[in-house]
Design a protein around this motif. Structure first.
Motif, PDB file in Angstrom:
ATOM      1  N   PRO A  77       0.941  -1.187  -0.225  1.00  0.00           N
ATOM      2  CA  PRO A  77       0.061   0.049   0.049  1.00  0.00           C
ATOM      3  C   PRO A  77       0.692   1.303  -0.094  1.00  0.00           C
ATOM      4  CG  PRO A  77       0.202  -1.012   2.010  1.00  0.00           C
ATOM      5  CD  PRO A  77       0.475  -1.979   1.282  1.00  0.00           C
ATOM      6  N   HIS A  78       0.561   2.294  -0.832  1.00  0.00           N
ATOM      7  CA  HIS A  78       1.349   3.503  -0.860  1.00  0.00           C
ATOM      8  C   HIS A  78       0.399   4.693  -1.250  1.00  0.00           C
ATOM      9  CE1 HIS A  78       1.559   1.954  -4.839  1.00  0.00           C
ATOM     10  NE2 HIS A  78       1.423   3.075  -5.470  1.00  0.00           N
ATOM     11  N   GLY A  79       0.857   5.726  -0.922  1.00  0.00           N
ATOM     12  CA  GLY A  79       0.350   6.904  -1.310  1.00  0.00           C
ATOM     13  C   GLY A  79       0.325   7.706  -2.632  1.00  0.00           C
ATOM     14  N   TYR A  80      -0.348   8.721  -3.217  1.00  0.00           N
ATOM     15  CA  TYR A  80      -0.278   9.083  -4.689  1.00  0.00           C
ATOM     16  C   TYR A  80       1.107   9.727  -4.386  1.00  0.00           C
ATOM     17  CZ  TYR A  80      -0.976  12.378  -8.262  1.00  0.00           C
ATOM     18  OH  TYR A  80      -0.899  12.822  -9.548  1.00  0.00           O
ATOM     19  N   TYR A  81       1.767  10.424  -3.250  1.00  0.00           N
ATOM     20  CA  TYR A  81       2.690  11.140  -3.458  1.00  0.00           C
ATOM     21  C   TYR A  81       4.116  10.546  -3.223  1.00  0.00           C
ATOM     22  CZ  TYR A  81      -0.035  15.303  -3.870  1.00  0.00           C
ATOM     23  OH  TYR A  81      -1.022  16.372  -4.261  1.00  0.00           O
ATOM     24  N   ASP A  82       3.772   9.100  -2.686  1.00  0.00           N
ATOM     25  CA  ASP A  82       5.121   8.305  -2.532  1.00  0.00           C
ATOM     26  C   ASP A  82       5.862   8.176  -3.567  1.00  0.00           C
ATOM     27  OD1 ASP A  82       4.224   8.024   0.305  1.00  0.00           O
ATOM     28  OD2 ASP A  82       3.438   5.978  -0.142  1.00  0.00           O
ATOM     29  N   ARG A  83       7.191   7.979  -3.527  1.00  0.00           N
ATOM     30  CA  ARG A  83       8.412   7.942  -4.425  1.00  0.00           C
ATOM     31  C   ARG A  83       8.967   6.556  -4.360  1.00  0.00           C
ATOM     32  NH1 ARG A  83      13.756  11.850  -5.082  1.00  0.00           N
ATOM     33  NH2 ARG A  83      14.872  10.391  -6.767  1.00  0.00           N
ATOM     34  N   PRO A  84       8.893   6.096  -5.429  1.00  0.00           N
ATOM     35  CA  PRO A  84       9.328   4.567  -5.399  1.00  0.00           C
ATOM     36  C   PRO A  84      11.007   4.866  -5.851  1.00  0.00           C
ATOM     37  CG  PRO A  84       8.330   5.054  -7.580  1.00  0.00           C
ATOM     38  CD  PRO A  84       7.996   6.173  -6.765  1.00  0.00           C
ATOM     39  N   VAL A  85      11.965   4.019  -5.200  1.00  0.00           N
ATOM     40  CA  VAL A  85      13.267   3.980  -5.686  1.00  0.00           C
ATOM     41  C   VAL A  85      13.524   3.634  -7.028  1.00  0.00           C
ATOM     42  CG1 VAL A  85      13.975   3.443  -3.377  1.00  0.00           C
ATOM     43  CG2 VAL A  85      13.526   1.612  -4.755  1.00  0.00           C
ATOM     44  N   ASP A  86      14.665   3.881  -7.629  1.00  0.00           N
ATOM     45  CA  ASP A  86      15.135   3.846  -9.028  1.00  0.00           C
ATOM     46  C   ASP A  86      15.404   2.274  -9.487  1.00  0.00           C
ATOM     47  OD1 ASP A  86      14.671   6.481  -9.599  1.00  0.00           O
ATOM     48  OD2 ASP A  86      16.542   6.983  -8.755  1.00  0.00           O
ATOM     49  N   ILE A  87      15.854   1.625  -8.335  1.00  0.00           N
ATOM     50  CA  ILE A  87      16.319   0.497  -8.474  1.00  0.00           C
ATOM     51  C   ILE A  87      16.182  -0.384  -7.106  1.00  0.00           C
ATOM     52  CG2 ILE A  87      18.641   0.861  -8.037  1.00  0.00           C
ATOM     53  CD1 ILE A  87      19.289  -1.013 -10.577  1.00  0.00           C
ATOM     54  N   LEU A  88      16.200  -1.488  -7.288  1.00  0.00           N
ATOM     55  CA  LEU A  88      15.854  -2.548  -5.920  1.00  0.00           C
ATOM     56  C   LEU A  88      16.872  -3.842  -5.940  1.00  0.00           C
ATOM     57  CD1 LEU A  88      14.300  -3.202  -3.449  1.00  0.00           C
ATOM     58  CD2 LEU A  88      12.992  -4.504  -4.775  1.00  0.00           C
ATOM     59  N   ILE A  89      17.725  -3.673  -5.097  1.00  0.00           N
ATOM     60  CA  ILE A  89      18.614  -4.770  -4.700  1.00  0.00           C
ATOM     61  C   ILE A  89      18.359  -5.770  -3.947  1.00  0.00           C
ATOM     62  CG2 ILE A  89      21.152  -5.211  -4.613  1.00  0.00           C
ATOM     63  CD1 ILE A  89      21.390  -1.994  -5.470  1.00  0.00           C
ATOM     64  N   THR A  90      18.330  -6.976  -3.964  1.00  0.00           N
ATOM     65  CA  THR A  90      18.185  -8.166  -3.212  1.00  0.00           C
ATOM     66  C   THR A  90      19.361  -8.841  -3.273  1.00  0.00           C
ATOM     67  OG1 THR A  90      16.993  -9.932  -4.242  1.00  0.00           O
ATOM     68  CG2 THR A  90      15.785  -7.931  -3.293  1.00  0.00           C
ATOM     69  N   GLU A  91      19.303  -9.799  -2.327  1.00  0.00           N
ATOM     70  CA  GLU A  91      20.649 -10.811  -2.296  1.00  0.00           C
ATOM     71  C   GLU A  91      20.506 -11.655  -3.574  1.00  0.00           C
ATOM     72  OE1 GLU A  91      17.382 -13.155  -0.095  1.00  0.00           O
ATOM     73  OE2 GLU A  91      18.215 -11.124  -0.473  1.00  0.00           O
ATOM     74  N   THR A  92      19.622 -11.773  -4.228  1.00  0.00           N
ATOM     75  CA  THR A  92      19.341 -12.532  -5.443  1.00  0.00           C
ATOM     76  C   THR A  92      19.057 -11.918  -6.772  1.00  0.00           C
ATOM     77  OG1 THR A  92      16.988 -12.907  -5.033  1.00  0.00           O
ATOM     78  CG2 THR A  92      18.679 -14.714  -4.050  1.00  0.00           C
ATOM     79  N   TYR A  93      18.682 -10.775  -6.693  1.00  0.00           N
ATOM     80  CA  TYR A  93      18.247  -9.933  -7.945  1.00  0.00           C
ATOM     81  C   TYR A  93      18.466  -8.503  -7.899  1.00  0.00           C
ATOM     82  CZ  TYR A  93      13.753  -9.679  -6.238  1.00  0.00           C
ATOM     83  OH  TYR A  93      12.766  -9.129  -5.589  1.00  0.00           O
ATOM     84  N   ILE A  94      18.560  -7.965  -9.066  1.00  0.00           N
ATOM     85  CA  ILE A  94      18.530  -6.598  -9.222  1.00  0.00           C
ATOM     86  C   ILE A  94      17.472  -6.343 -10.060  1.00  0.00           C
ATOM     87  CG2 ILE A  94      19.537  -4.375 -10.155  1.00  0.00           C
ATOM     88  CD1 ILE A  94      22.140  -5.990  -9.950  1.00  0.00           C
ATOM     89  N   ARG A  95      16.484  -5.496  -9.713  1.00  0.00           N
ATOM     90  CA  ARG A  95      15.302  -4.956 -10.337  1.00  0.00           C
ATOM     91  C   ARG A  95      15.012  -3.335 -10.565  1.00  0.00           C
ATOM     92  NH1 ARG A  95      10.310  -7.035 -11.322  1.00  0.00           N
ATOM     93  NH2 ARG A  95      10.294  -8.540  -9.993  1.00  0.00           N
ATOM     94  N   LYS A  96      15.282  -3.027 -12.017  1.00  0.00           N
ATOM     95  CA  LYS A  96      14.701  -1.578 -12.357  1.00  0.00           C
ATOM     96  C   LYS A  96      13.283  -1.321 -11.888  1.00  0.00           C
ATOM     97  CE  LYS A  96      18.193  -1.013 -15.800  1.00  0.00           C
ATOM     98  NZ  LYS A  96      18.284  -0.856 -17.524  1.00  0.00           N
TER      99      LYS A  96
END
Length: 207
Positions: free
Chosen positions: A174-193
Motif C-alpha cells: 500500500p502506498h500514497g499518491y505522493y510516495d516516491r519509488p526507488v529507481d532500483i531495488l537490490i536483493t541478495e538474489t536479483y536486481i530490479r529496475k
C-alpha cells in the motif's frame, strides 16, 4: 476514516511480519545475504558513477551498510550519513570521512557528529541508498512509520536504490499518491529496475 484505519493496520501487520523474518535470520545466513547485496550494488553503474553516496547506518535487522560505507570511502566517494533533527521527523545529512565520525544518536543508531562533520547543502545529485522493512516490485517502500525518508526523498534530486532481502519483497505494498519509488531495488538474489514506470516480471537481473 475506516479506509485510513484499515491501511494503517495493514502496514502494521506487514511491519511485524518482515521484522519477525529478519529477527529470525541465522547470523551466518544474514552475513552471506548482506555480502550478496553489496556485491550487486558495487557492480552497478548507478553506484560506480556517483561520487556522492547518501547512506544510513544499518540497525541489526537491516542489510548491513557498514561494508558499503567503508567501500565507498576507500574508493574516494563522498559519503553522507543522516542525523535526525530533535523535535521533528526530519533529518540532515552530513559528510563523514571515516566511521570514527559517527556517534550514538536517536533510536540507538549511529549518526554523524554535527560538531565535526560538514552538512550537505546540495541535494540535487548523488545516489541515496534507502532503508526499508520491505519494498515492493514497483520500488515503493514500507518504512518504520516515522516518515523521515519520505520527507527527505520528496526534496532529493539524485538517484535512489533500495536494498532489501528477497523474502521481504511482495509484488505490491500500500502506498500514497505522493510516495516516491526507488529507481532500483537490490536483493541478495536479483536486481530490479523500478522507478516511476510499472515493473515487469521480466526485468529482474540475477547476476
Amino acid at each position: 476514516m475506516y479506509v485510513k484505519k484499515n491501511i494503517r493496520e495493514i502496514k502494521q501487520d506487514l511491519r511485524r511480519r518482515y521484522r519477525t523474518y529478519r529477527e529470525a535470520l541465522e547470523p551466518a545466513q544474514k552475513v552471506e545475504m548482506d555480502a550478496a547485496v553489496r556485491r550487486r550494488l558495487f557492480r552497478l553503474p548507478i553506484y560506480r558513477n556517483n561520487r556522492v553516496i547518501f547512506i544510513y547506518v544499518s540497525k541489526p535487522i537491516e542489510v548491513d551498510t557498514i561494508g558499503i560505507i567503508q567501500h565507498a570511502l576507500a574508493h574516494g566517494k563522498r559519503v553522507a550519513v543522516p542525523r535526525c533533527i530533535p523535535g521533528t521527523y526530519q533529518m540532515q545529512f552530513y559528510f563523514i570521512r571515516s566511521l570514527a565520525d559517527l556517534e550514538p544518536g536517536m533510536f540507538g543508531v549511529l549518526e554523524p557528529s554535527a560538531e565535526h562533520c560538514q552538512p550537505v547543502a546540495d541535494l540535487r545529485h548523488g545516489l541515496c541508498v534507502v532503508p526499508g522493512l520491505s519494498f515492493d516490485a514497483q520500488g515503493y517502500r514500507l518504512g518504520y512509520g516515522k516518515g523521515y525518508y519520505d520527507r527527505f526523498l520528496s526534496s532529493f534530486g539524485g538517484q535512489t536504490a533500495g536494498i532489501c532481502y528477497r523474502a521481504c519483497v511482495p509484488w505490491n505494498l500500500p502506498h500514497g499518491y505522493y510516495d516516491r519509488p526507488v529507481d532500483i531495488l537490490i536483493t541478495e538474489t536479483y536486481i530490479r529496475k523500478t522507478g516511476s514506470r510499472p515493473a515487469s516480471r521480466q526485468e529482474e537481473r540475477h547476476d
